[in-house]
Design a protein around this motif. Structure first.
Motif, mmCIF file in Angstrom:
data_model
loop_
_atom_site.group_PDB
_atom_site.id
_atom_site.type_symbol
_atom_site.label_atom_id
_atom_site.label_comp_id
_atom_site.label_asym_id
_atom_site.label_seq_id
_atom_site.Cartn_x
_atom_site.Cartn_y
_atom_site.Cartn_z
ATOM 1 N N GLY A 45 0.826 -1.211 0.000
ATOM 2 C CA GLY A 45 0.000 0.000 0.000
ATOM 3 C C GLY A 45 0.857 1.257 0.000
ATOM 4 N N ALA A 46 1.941 1.235 0.786
ATOM 5 C CA ALA A 46 2.827 2.400 0.835
ATOM 6 C C ALA A 46 3.518 2.603 -0.514
ATOM 7 N N SER A 47 3.958 1.510 -1.140
ATOM 8 C CA SER A 47 4.613 1.614 -2.451
ATOM 9 C C SER A 47 3.651 2.169 -3.494
ATOM 10 N N GLN A 48 2.408 1.694 -3.452
ATOM 11 C CA GLN A 48 1.419 2.160 -4.431
ATOM 12 C C GLN A 48 1.114 3.638 -4.228
ATOM 13 N N LYS A 49 1.072 4.069 -2.973
ATOM 14 C CA LYS A 49 0.797 5.480 -2.696
ATOM 15 C C LYS A 49 1.899 6.365 -3.274
ATOM 16 N N ILE A 50 3.152 5.934 -3.096
ATOM 17 C CA ILE A 50 4.264 6.721 -3.641
ATOM 18 C C ILE A 50 4.230 6.695 -5.164
ATOM 19 N N ALA A 51 3.917 5.531 -5.739
ATOM 20 C CA ALA A 51 3.829 5.442 -7.203
ATOM 21 C C ALA A 51 2.752 6.377 -7.745
ATOM 22 N N ASP A 52 1.621 6.460 -7.033
ATOM 23 C CA ASP A 52 0.550 7.373 -7.459
ATOM 24 C C ASP A 52 1.016 8.824 -7.387
ATOM 25 N N GLN A 53 1.792 9.134 -6.343
ATOM 26 C CA GLN A 53 2.276 10.498 -6.204
ATOM 27 C C GLN A 53 3.295 10.839 -7.289
ATOM 28 N N ILE A 54 4.108 9.839 -7.682
ATOM 29 C CA ILE A 54 5.048 10.071 -8.787
ATOM 30 C C ILE A 54 4.271 10.382 -10.058
ATOM 31 N N ALA A 55 3.217 9.584 -10.285
ATOM 32 C CA ALA A 55 2.404 9.803 -11.483
ATOM 33 C C ALA A 55 1.716 11.164 -11.443
ATOM 34 N N SER A 56 1.344 11.620 -10.228
ATOM 35 C CA SER A 56 0.603 12.877 -10.131
ATOM 36 C C SER A 56 1.473 14.096 -10.410
ATOM 37 N N ILE A 57 2.780 14.017 -10.130
ATOM 38 C CA ILE A 57 3.634 15.183 -10.409
ATOM 39 C C ILE A 57 4.118 15.179 -11.854
ATOM 40 N N THR A 126 1.970 30.624 -16.261
ATOM 41 C CA THR A 126 2.772 29.653 -17.004
ATOM 42 C C THR A 126 2.378 29.688 -18.477
ATOM 43 N N THR A 127 2.780 28.665 -19.210
ATOM 44 C CA THR A 127 2.439 28.548 -20.635
ATOM 45 C C THR A 127 1.598 27.281 -20.828
ATOM 46 N N PRO A 128 1.016 27.093 -22.016
ATOM 47 C CA PRO A 128 0.219 25.868 -22.226
ATOM 48 C C PRO A 128 1.037 24.587 -22.059
ATOM 49 N N ASN A 129 2.374 24.688 -22.176
ATOM 50 C CA ASN A 129 3.224 23.494 -22.046
ATOM 51 C C ASN A 129 3.135 22.854 -20.658
ATOM 52 N N MET A 130 2.701 23.637 -19.663
ATOM 53 C CA MET A 130 2.640 23.106 -18.293
ATOM 54 C C MET A 130 1.765 21.849 -18.225
ATOM 55 N N LEU A 131 0.679 21.832 -18.983
ATOM 56 C CA LEU A 131 -0.217 20.668 -18.943
ATOM 57 C C LEU A 131 0.492 19.413 -19.442
ATOM 58 N N ASN A 132 1.361 19.577 -20.435
ATOM 59 C CA ASN A 132 2.107 18.428 -20.954
ATOM 60 C C ASN A 132 3.224 18.026 -19.997
ATOM 61 N N VAL A 133 3.953 19.009 -19.476
ATOM 62 C CA VAL A 133 5.075 18.715 -18.575
ATOM 63 C C VAL A 133 4.584 18.000 -17.315
ATOM 64 N N ARG A 134 3.490 18.484 -16.729
ATOM 65 C CA ARG A 134 2.962 17.880 -15.497
ATOM 66 C C ARG A 134 1.962 16.760 -15.777
ATOM 67 N N GLU A 135 1.737 16.475 -17.063
ATOM 68 C CA GLU A 135 0.776 15.432 -17.458
ATOM 69 C C GLU A 135 -0.573 15.668 -16.767
ATOM 70 N N TRP A 136 -1.044 16.907 -16.927
ATOM 71 C CA TRP A 136 -2.274 17.349 -16.261
ATOM 72 C C TRP A 136 -3.378 17.448 -17.307
ATOM 73 N N GLN A 137 -4.420 16.677 -17.124
ATOM 74 C CA GLN A 137 -5.539 16.686 -18.065
ATOM 75 C C GLN A 137 -6.609 17.679 -17.599
ATOM 76 N N LEU A 138 -7.484 18.038 -18.528
ATOM 77 C CA LEU A 138 -8.587 18.931 -18.195
ATOM 78 C C LEU A 138 -9.854 18.103 -17.949
ATOM 79 N N ALA A 139 -10.548 18.423 -16.869
ATOM 80 C CA ALA A 139 -11.827 17.758 -16.597
ATOM 81 C C ALA A 139 -12.923 18.349 -17.476
ATOM 82 N N SER A 140 -12.796 19.651 -17.770
ATOM 83 C CA SER A 140 -13.770 20.315 -18.653
ATOM 84 C C SER A 140 -13.145 21.597 -19.179
ATOM 85 N N GLY A 141 -13.747 22.127 -20.244
ATOM 86 C CA GLY A 141 -13.243 23.379 -20.817
ATOM 87 C C GLY A 141 -12.079 23.156 -21.770
#
Length: 409
Positions: A45-57, A126-141
């Motif tokens: 569980g601890a390993s998975q939590k860290i893996a999720d946090q890696i994916a989130s950044i 920031t610039t639009p590139n931030m979404l790609n760098v942080r792998e951040w998707q849009l929920a809407s808009g």
């Protein structure tokens, strides 16, 4: 020929005769299997939590921080010396082959107002590139564009926490919020990312064009200055090369001599978190190994009780041999008794281990993941312990002389 069903029947009958002793003998196996499953569940569980946090950044991520000032000999820490610029950002993207994308950041904390609601949050220009760098998707808009960055358009993207605190159930797309009395039109909502490894809420943020942040919200006496540069390497293998190329490029651009220290710092966040994830996995295996010692102790307990049982049942063994039982009949009987004890203990241990993991998750709020593979592994290992530690008593029983056994008092 060995009569297997008959051997099982005799073994079960012998165990039923001494119920309390059988239960106490199983206790070591129960504790061992339960501890192994619970410890591995906590570690996984601890390993998975860290893996999720890696994916989130974001993956393959480097961040570049400006240097520090030392007024009067007092060192003020990273970020206090404005050494990074938009020019550095563009140069890194153009001249570093190992870099996939770059996003500058300039901002701070400000009060955001919508209607009669307000909320203090982190503002990131920031610039639009931030979404790609942080792998951040849009929920809407939609995201803001390069043209909107160049023109200084007053548009913004909201994190989920900001939406929840300002809008509640209202759709924020198209609404106007005020940041430092400047109106911004909400054009998108970011997908939730959750907490970072340090516990910070990554969704408590607003992204907007960096030109607006620099000119109207967080003005600076150094035009074009940025506070952080986010860099995405092309792959995990390219992280080291990207870090080296960035160091060489920025030293050249900032005219830093061979004996002078850098006026910036490059940090490899992905590598730091992967190291933590690896440490967590090693800790899980260590906990599992420590818990498995209980299984060995339980096996020793089984062997001890089986040796006592052989002594107590010497006459019974002699009678069986006298009526035709062969060596392997006697051995199999005691091995089956030991195996039965360990397998029943294994099943009870699985129930306790799974239940204990659920209780830890519910009351201590520890993330636990119960792997079916580890459950099967612990059960099989308990069976092996029973066979291994049951063999010697069975071997001793099979070597008894029938006449001496019948004379045994």
């Amino acid at each position: 020929m060995i009569n297997i069903p008959s051997t099982f029947k005799i073994s079960f009958r012998a165990l039923r005769v001494n119920k309390m002793r059988s239960a106490l003998t199983m206790l070591g196996i129960v504790i061992g299997v339960g501890a192994v499953i619970a410890m591995l569940a906590v570690g996984k569980g601890a390993s998975q939590k860290i893996a999720d946090q890696i994916a989130s950044i974001g993956s393959n991520l480097l961040i570049i921080l400006p240097g520090s000032t030392s007024p009067g000999g007092v060192r003020m820490g990273l970020g206090t010396l404005p050494t990074l610029t938009m020019g550095d950002t563009e140069a890194i993207l153009k001249e570093s082959p190992a870099v996939a994308d770059v996003a500058p950041e300039h901002g701070g904390v400000a009060q955001v107002i919508y209607g009669n609601q307000n909320w203090a949050t982190g503002i990131r220009g920031t610039t639009p590139n931030m979404l790609n760098v942080r792998e951040w998707q849009l929920a809407s808009g939609r995201p803001f564009t390069e043209q909107e960055v160049k023109s200084g358009a007053k548009v913004c993207l909201l994190g989920r926490t900001v939406v929840d605190n300002l809008f509640g159930n209202i759709d924020p797309i198209g609404q106007v919020v005020r940041i430092k009395k400047v109106p911004f039109t909400v054009i998108g909502v970011l997908e939730p990312k959750g907490q970072s490894l340090t516990g910070a809420d990554q969704d408590d943020t607003i992204l907007l064009p960096i030109t607006v942040a620099q000119k109207q919200l967080f003005g600076t006496q150094f035009p074009g200055m940025v506070r952080i540069i986010h860099v995405k390497a092309k792959s995990t293998e390219d992280l080291a090369a990207a870090e080296k190329q960035i160091n060489e490029l920025l030293r050249q651009r900032h005219r830093i001599g061979p004996k002078q220290e850098n006026d910036f710092t490059v940090r490899n966040l992905t590598q730091i978190m992967q190291t933590q994830e690896q440490s967590s996995k090693v800790m899980a295996l260590l906990l599992g190994a420590i818990a498995s010692v209980s299984l060995l102790v339980g096996g020793i307990g089984i062997m001890n009780i089986m040796l006592v049982s052989v002594t107590e049942r010497t006459r019974e063994i002699g009678i069986r041999m006298a009526v035709g039982a062969r060596t392997w009949d006697i051995r199999l009987q005691f091995i089956i008794e030991a195996l039965t004890l360990s397998l029943i203990g294994g099943v009870i241990g699985i129930i306790i281990g799974v239940g204990g993991s659920k209780i830890l998750s519910a009351f201590a709020e520890w993330p636990t993941i119960i792997s079916p593979f580890y459950v099967v592994l612990a059960f099989c290992f308990s069976g092996l312990v029973g066979i291994f530690f049951g063999f010697y008593p069975a071997y001793r029983a099979s070597l008894l002389d029938p006449i001496d056994a019948l004379r045994f008092e």
